[in-house]
Design a protein around this motif. Structure first.
Motif, short mmCIF file in Angstrom:
data_model
loop_
_atom_site.label_atom_id
_atom_site.label_comp_id
_atom_site.label_asym_id
_atom_site.label_seq_id
_atom_site.Cartn_x
_atom_site.Cartn_y
_atom_site.Cartn_z
N THR A 1 18.11 62.94 20.65
CA THR A 1 19.53 62.54 20.59
C THR A 1 19.46 61.19 20.89
OG1 THR A 1 20.15 64.73 21.54
CG2 THR A 1 22.00 62.91 21.36
N GLU A 2 18.80 60.72 21.90
CA GLU A 2 18.66 58.99 22.40
C GLU A 2 17.98 58.23 21.46
OE1 GLU A 2 17.45 57.85 26.40
OE2 GLU A 2 17.35 55.85 25.57
N ALA A 3 17.04 59.06 20.60
CA ALA A 3 16.30 58.26 19.69
C ALA A 3 17.31 58.05 18.30
CB ALA A 3 15.07 59.20 19.01
N ASP A 4 18.11 59.01 18.09
CA ASP A 4 19.07 58.68 16.93
C ASP A 4 19.82 57.57 17.24
OD1 ASP A 4 17.63 60.70 15.58
OD2 ASP A 4 19.48 61.75 14.86
N PHE A 5 20.56 57.40 18.54
CA PHE A 5 21.54 56.63 19.04
C PHE A 5 20.72 55.25 18.94
CE2 PHE A 5 22.26 53.70 22.98
CZ PHE A 5 23.45 53.41 22.37
N ARG A 6 19.49 55.23 19.32
CA ARG A 6 18.56 53.95 19.19
C ARG A 6 18.62 53.32 17.87
NH1 ARG A 6 19.46 52.09 24.23
NH2 ARG A 6 18.72 53.54 25.70
N THR A 7 18.55 54.25 16.92
CA THR A 7 18.29 53.83 15.55
C THR A 7 19.57 53.51 14.86
OG1 THR A 7 16.43 55.64 15.28
CG2 THR A 7 17.53 55.06 13.25
N THR A 8 20.36 54.24 15.49
CA THR A 8 22.03 53.75 14.88
C THR A 8 22.38 52.47 15.26
OG1 THR A 8 22.51 56.14 14.70
CG2 THR A 8 24.38 54.76 14.17
N TYR A 9 22.05 52.11 16.66
CA TYR A 9 22.53 50.89 17.27
C TYR A 9 21.52 50.24 17.81
CZ TYR A 9 27.48 52.75 16.64
OH TYR A 9 28.46 53.25 16.10
N PRO A 10 20.48 49.71 17.05
CA PRO A 10 19.23 49.00 17.31
C PRO A 10 19.59 47.81 18.22
CG PRO A 10 19.58 48.89 14.92
CD PRO A 10 20.63 49.82 15.48
N HIS A 11 20.74 47.19 18.05
CA HIS A 11 21.26 45.92 18.67
C HIS A 11 21.79 46.41 20.04
CE1 HIS A 11 24.10 47.75 15.92
NE2 HIS A 11 25.04 47.17 16.48
N LEU A 12 21.71 47.63 20.54
CA LEU A 12 22.13 47.99 21.85
C LEU A 12 20.90 48.68 22.67
CD1 LEU A 12 25.62 49.77 21.11
CD2 LEU A 12 25.04 47.27 22.02
N ALA A 13 19.79 48.15 22.19
CA ALA A 13 18.39 48.78 22.77
C ALA A 13 18.37 48.41 24.24
CB ALA A 13 17.29 48.04 22.04
N ASP A 14 19.10 47.48 24.85
CA ASP A 14 18.77 47.29 26.22
C ASP A 14 20.01 48.18 27.00
OD1 ASP A 14 20.82 45.73 24.83
OD2 ASP A 14 21.17 44.64 26.67
N SER B 1 32.59 50.36 12.97
CA SER B 1 31.40 51.26 13.30
C SER B 1 30.46 50.47 14.40
CB SER B 1 30.78 51.95 12.20
OG SER B 1 29.88 50.94 11.65
N GLY B 2 30.53 49.05 14.14
CA GLY B 2 29.86 48.29 15.05
C GLY B 2 28.30 48.35 14.63
N SER B 3 27.94 49.13 13.40
CA SER B 3 26.51 48.91 13.13
C SER B 3 26.44 48.83 11.40
CB SER B 3 25.89 50.23 13.73
OG SER B 3 24.54 50.26 12.95
N PRO B 4 25.63 47.98 10.96
CA PRO B 4 25.31 48.14 9.42
C PRO B 4 24.58 49.05 9.07
CG PRO B 4 23.84 46.49 10.75
CD PRO B 4 24.83 46.83 11.68
N LYS B 5 24.10 50.05 9.89
CA LYS B 5 23.26 51.38 9.45
C LYS B 5 24.13 52.33 8.84
CE LYS B 5 19.40 50.50 11.68
NZ LYS B 5 18.14 50.65 10.94
N HIS B 6 25.63 51.85 8.75
CA HIS B 6 26.72 52.97 8.13
C HIS B 6 26.51 52.34 6.67
CE1 HIS B 6 27.53 53.41 12.48
NE2 HIS B 6 27.55 54.83 11.98
N ILE C 1 29.69 54.85 25.10
CA ILE C 1 29.39 55.37 23.85
C ILE C 1 28.71 56.85 24.02
CG2 ILE C 1 27.91 55.58 21.69
CD1 ILE C 1 28.06 52.40 21.54
N ALA C 2 29.41 57.82 23.73
CA ALA C 2 29.02 59.38 23.86
C ALA C 2 28.50 59.59 22.35
CB ALA C 2 30.14 60.14 24.26
N PHE C 3 27.10 59.81 22.31
CA PHE C 3 26.55 60.02 21.01
C PHE C 3 26.03 61.32 21.31
CE2 PHE C 3 23.38 59.67 18.11
CZ PHE C 3 23.61 58.67 17.04
N GLY C 4 26.27 62.16 20.17
CA GLY C 4 26.07 63.55 20.10
C GLY C 4 25.10 63.97 19.08
#
Ligand code: FAD
Length: 461
Positions: free
Chosen positions: A323-336, A164-169, A294-297
């Motif tokens: 929606t963007e806030a949840d994307f940033r939380t799930t993928y913090p390493h893609l903040a930029d 999934s590309g994220s340890p948040k899972h 990434i399309a994040f819904g």
């Protein structure tokens, strides 16, 4: 009109429009040129090539949910508990198995008809991203096992984080048969195949008056269609029909899409094309695209008074932000990483999140199929079979299936629906925000959340 990223990609194709002008008569008129309307039309022509079919679409085919969705092609297995309660083990099993087989069949249909819908069958990861969501799939997985079906496979935690590309899972299961598509390419491809099969499609043609006699008369601004039978396939907009007003609740779902980041996806390990959801009721759903975005819904769940579908169902800055806030939380390493596209669309929620089929009371020639509840990309093909069998008056496994003429729990009338809906939605939101911070939600929010309609899956939490 604000369009989704998917529709912008096929913008040239959207220019070929024929609007209704003058009077036309046909055997079956279909209101709505989304997946449901198009699959129904195709199936009718397949079963009865002599049957004349007309589709009336207020915008362009795919202008509604079908050209705006996340492109998750799912089965009905996540709703197996509801299906069993509704129609018994044998019929639930048949429907769930048909919905699973339908996914590969949809891919084969695209291949056969030259529809380049970016169909990719890489599975769906149903995950937990907070402690409160852990094990949300347990009941469904156990029921599948009791039915002798090996559908959801546990994914080891480190494997899950890598895929999934994220340890948040934190934990999750995989349903391997699921796929993703570029939905606008699919719906436009279906439109082309439908026209080739003899279906007449009028776009930019809203039905503004609907007389239910035999034959029925559907009036548009510059013409009128007279039809022996009618299929209502206009999704959230069907809430305008008084008899269906309490069957569905139109709610928003919102998607943000990043700039293309193929190297970053490579670096974080999300290269397998898996579709992913968390287990919130206001679900986060995300996938990658062929050009490495990434399309994040998020099921943002905004409602309107009297279920009127206004411009906020197309685009709303506040919903984009959530929606963007949840994307940033799930993928913090893609903040930029930049967000390049954002849009919303209406979802026709039924109370139990399964679709409802039947005919309008006192109008046995007017059929409807609504309540897809955010899982219509794949199942709409089965819905097309059901509606085609109903419209042709066939007595078969589809016209008799457990989703037809079923007993449903309805939404309250206005103003209770709107005021109560806002209270419940805000409570769910506060509860899920608290859980995201590993805090205990307020008891009132927990209590009010119980009034929310059921979600995309039958969850154990
Ligand atoms: C943002 C978003 C994300 C989603 N993500 C997913 C997903 O990942 N996977 C999934 O399975 N499902 C998803 N869904 C749901 C899915 O898109 C739908 O269930 C599916 O497309 C079925 O569509 P439909 O044909 O019933 O409706 P639609 O595609 O909405 O078609 C109905 C059509 O009727 C037309 N219409 C309305 N009123 C009239 C009128 N008076 N006269 C003529 N035409 C009219 C509309 O313009 C519209 O084009 C999502 C939905 C949204 C909005």
């Amino acid at each position: 009109m604000h369009r989704s990223m998917w529709l912008k990609e096929v913008s040239d194709d959207l220019k070929q429009i024929t609007a209704l002008s003058g009077d036309v008569s046909c055997d079956v008129a279909i209101v709505g040129g989304g997946f449901v309307g198009l699959w129904t039309a195709l199936r009718i022509r397949e079963l009865d090539p002599g049957c004349s079919v007309v589709i009336l679409e207020r915008d362009v085919c795919g202008g509604g949910a079908s050209g705006r969705n996340g492109g998750f092609v799912m089965s009905w297995w996540p709703k197996i508990s509801s299906l069993v309660a509704l129609c018994g083990v044998a019929e639930a099993l048949r429907l769930a198995q048909a919905s699973q087989a339908n996914i590969a069949e949809l891919g084969a249909f695209c291949a056969e008809h030259g529809i380049d819908a970016h169909f990719r069958q890489s599975g769906w990861l149903w995950t937990a991203t907070t402690d409160a969501q852990r094990g949300a799939w347990k009941g469904v997985k156990a029921l599948c096992a009791r039915m002798g079906q090996d559908v959801f496979n546990t994914v080891a935690t480190d494997d899950l984080a890598r895929r999934s590309g994220s340890p948040k899972h934190l934990e999750g299961v995989m349903e391997a048969s699921n796929a993703t598509v570029q939905p606008a390419r699919l719906v436009r491809g279906l439109r082309r195949v439908a026209i080739q099969s003899g279906v007449k499609i009028f776009e930019n043609t809203p039905v503004i008056r609907f007389q239910r006699g035999v034959p029925a008369r559907l009036s548009a601004p510059a013409g009128c269609v007279t039809a022996r039978r009618v299929v209502l396939a206009h999704n959230a907009w069907a809430a305008e029909i008084p008899e269906l007003r309490r069957t569905i609740l139109p709610v928003t779902s919102t998607i943000v899409a990043t700039e293309p980041i193929p190297e970053r996806l490579q670096a974080i390990g999300w290269t397998g094309g898996e579709a992913i959801t968390d287990s919130q009721l206001m679900v986060d759903y995300y996938r990658t695209t062929r050009d490495g975005r990434i399309a994040f819904g998020k099921g943002t769940g905004m409602i309107s008074f009297s279920s009127k579908i206004g411009p906020r169902y197309d685009q709303d800055v506040a919903l984009n932000r959530v929606t963007e806030a949840d994307f940033r939380t799930t993928y913090p390493h893609l903040a930029d990483v930049r967000i390049e596209h954002s849009w919303s669309g209406p979802v026709d929620r039924s109370y139990d999140s399964l679709p409802v089929f039947g005919h309008l009371p006192n109008a046995p020639h007017i059929f409807y199929g609504v309540g897809w509840s955010g899982n219509g990309v794949g199942p709409s093909r089965l819905g097309g079979r059901i509606l085609a069998s109903l419209a042709l008056g066939l007595d078969d496994e589809w016209s008799r299936c457990g989703l037809v003429n079923r007993k449903i729990k309805t939404f309250p009338p206005e103003p209770a629906r709107y005021l109560g809906g806002i209270m419940v939605r805000n409570a769910v939101r506060r509860k899920e925000v608290a859980e995201a911070h590993n805090q205990t939600p307020a008891w009132l929010d927990r209590a009010l959340s119980r009034f929310a309609p059921s979600g995309l899956e039958d969850k154990s939490t």
